[in-house]
Design a protein around this motif. Structure first.
Motif, short mmCIF file in Angstrom:
data_model
loop_
_atom_site.label_atom_id
_atom_site.label_comp_id
_atom_site.label_asym_id
_atom_site.label_seq_id
_atom_site.Cartn_x
_atom_site.Cartn_y
_atom_site.Cartn_z
N THR A 59 0.83 -1.21 0.00
CA THR A 59 0.00 0.00 0.00
C THR A 59 0.86 1.26 0.00
O THR A 59 0.59 2.21 -0.74
CB THR A 59 -0.92 0.01 1.23
OG1 THR A 59 -1.73 -1.17 1.23
CG2 THR A 59 -1.83 1.24 1.21
N THR A 98 0.73 3.80 -3.15
CA THR A 98 0.16 5.11 -2.87
C THR A 98 1.17 6.22 -3.10
O THR A 98 0.88 7.23 -3.76
CB THR A 98 -0.35 5.18 -1.42
OG1 THR A 98 -1.32 4.14 -1.21
CG2 THR A 98 -1.00 6.53 -1.14
N LEU A 135 -2.41 4.35 -9.21
CA LEU A 135 -3.54 5.04 -8.60
C LEU A 135 -4.68 4.06 -8.30
O LEU A 135 -5.23 4.06 -7.18
CB LEU A 135 -4.03 6.15 -9.53
CG LEU A 135 -5.29 6.90 -9.05
CD1 LEU A 135 -5.02 7.62 -7.74
CD2 LEU A 135 -5.76 7.88 -10.13
N SER A 191 -3.69 1.70 -5.43
CA SER A 191 -3.67 2.34 -4.11
C SER A 191 -5.08 2.63 -3.61
O SER A 191 -5.36 2.48 -2.42
CB SER A 191 -2.86 3.63 -4.17
OG SER A 191 -3.43 4.57 -5.06
N LEU A 192 -5.99 3.03 -4.50
CA LEU A 192 -7.37 3.28 -4.09
C LEU A 192 -8.05 2.01 -3.60
O LEU A 192 -8.94 2.06 -2.74
CB LEU A 192 -8.16 3.88 -5.27
CG LEU A 192 -7.77 5.30 -5.67
CD1 LEU A 192 -8.58 5.74 -6.89
CD2 LEU A 192 -7.98 6.28 -4.52
N LEU A 236 -5.86 1.08 0.10
CA LEU A 236 -5.93 1.98 1.25
C LEU A 236 -7.03 1.61 2.25
O LEU A 236 -6.77 1.57 3.46
CB LEU A 236 -6.11 3.43 0.77
CG LEU A 236 -4.83 4.14 0.33
CD1 LEU A 236 -5.15 5.48 -0.32
CD2 LEU A 236 -3.89 4.35 1.52
#
Length: 307
Positions: free
Chosen positions: A42, A46, A193, A196-197, A200
């Motif tokens: 992560t 991120t 992106l 990571s979304l 998270l």
């Protein structure tokens, strides 16, 4: 006259895989601060997304233009491939050992060759088939599973290990669909992106923020992002533009070689004769992959899509 573009692409693919191989220099240090494997993934994804969007938005914002219909490919690359393969890979390390994790991960060229045959009609040439078997043999020797290795592998470890290889293979396959439409920087940015979304809210990273008060944690985190994440994926994805997905996957097996060399030179790991033999077989598969190329790829020009 020799077309240098495919030769350059092989070099970029090898370089990208080599940068993956130095991941341990940074990640092992992050583990000492109490981060779990999924949290390390992560952090890497991120920070990669934040850094890339900041710099690209400031310097070359047109690289951030994409077609809405292609978002599904970036979700596939970031979530289904990068996030899942790292998640399964690190889980096998926890439940079994690094050796088992490595050899099961590097079943990925087999998956890529089979999937590329289905989706891209790439031929399974004798050289490519021999390269796949040479890769598997070399990884088994490097990991210490051969000769006569006796490691107890539970069904769950086997399933997770094969899953890591399968999801790793999907990067080469899915990436091929967009590698001729977008710059590798664009592909890497949106893949990170999307990954990571997804990670998270499920990683629990918000419950382990105290280590970030240590400046050295940021050094290791940013180093892993710049070297073994952003640069590695940009180079590897750029290489996909000119070579077959199955060739790229086989070339990526230089990663364990680099990882072992880092262990020997930095951490004074012992390199046995059998591991040296494994490196020989992996290098042989790289050469077989290069010389099994039968046709030239003519990629479309990289550009940002018009709105």
């Amino acid at each position: 006259m020799i077309d240098v573009r495919p030769l350059t692409a092989y070099g970029m693919t090898l370089a990208g895989a080599s940068f993956w191989g130095v991941t341990g220099l940074f990640v092992q240090q992050l583990y000492t601060y109490g981060f779990t494997p999924v949290q390390v993934v992560t952090i890497r994804m991120t920070l990669s997304a934040v850094i890339m969007f900041m710099f690209i938005g400031a310097l070359k914002p047109y690289f951030l233009k994409i077609h809405v219909r292609d978002i599904i490919h970036f979700i596939g690359l970031g979530v289904v491939s990068i996030a899942f393969f790292n998640w399964f890979y690190f889980t096998v390390m926890e439940q079994s050992s690094l050796s088992v994790a490595v050899i099961l991960l590097y079943t990925s060229p087999v998956f890529v060759a089979l999937l590329s045959r289905i989706f891209f009609k790439e031929a399974l040439t004798p050289n490519k088939i021999l390269a796949i078997f040479s890769t598997l043999l070399g990884c088994a020797l490097v990991a210490g599973l051969l000769p006569g290795g006796s490691m107890a592998i539970t069904p769950q470890v086997l399933l997770f290990g094969l899953a890591s290889g399968f999801f790793c293979a999907l990067y080469s396959v899915i990436g091929k669909f967009v590698s001729r439409k977008y710059n590798s920087i664009t592909i890497t940015s949106y893949s990170m992106l999307c990954g990571s979304l997804f990670l998270l809210p499920v990683s629990g990273i918000e419950q382990n923020l105290e280590p970030f008060t240590e400046p050295v944690v940021w050094v290791y985190a940013v180093g892993s992002v710049l070297v073994s994440t952003i640069l590695a994926y940009i180079l590897y994805t750029a290489g996909l533009k000119y070579i077959e997905a199955s060739h790229a996957a086989i070339l990526s097996t230089v990663e364990p070689i680099v990882a072992i060399l880092v262990g020997v030179t930095i951490f004074s790991d012992y390199l046995s004769v059998w591991q040296m033999a494994g490196i020989f077989f992996i290098f042989s598969s790289v050469l077989l992959s290069i010389f099994s190329r039968k046709r030239k790829f003519t990629p479309t020009q990289e550009k940002a899509p018009s709105s």
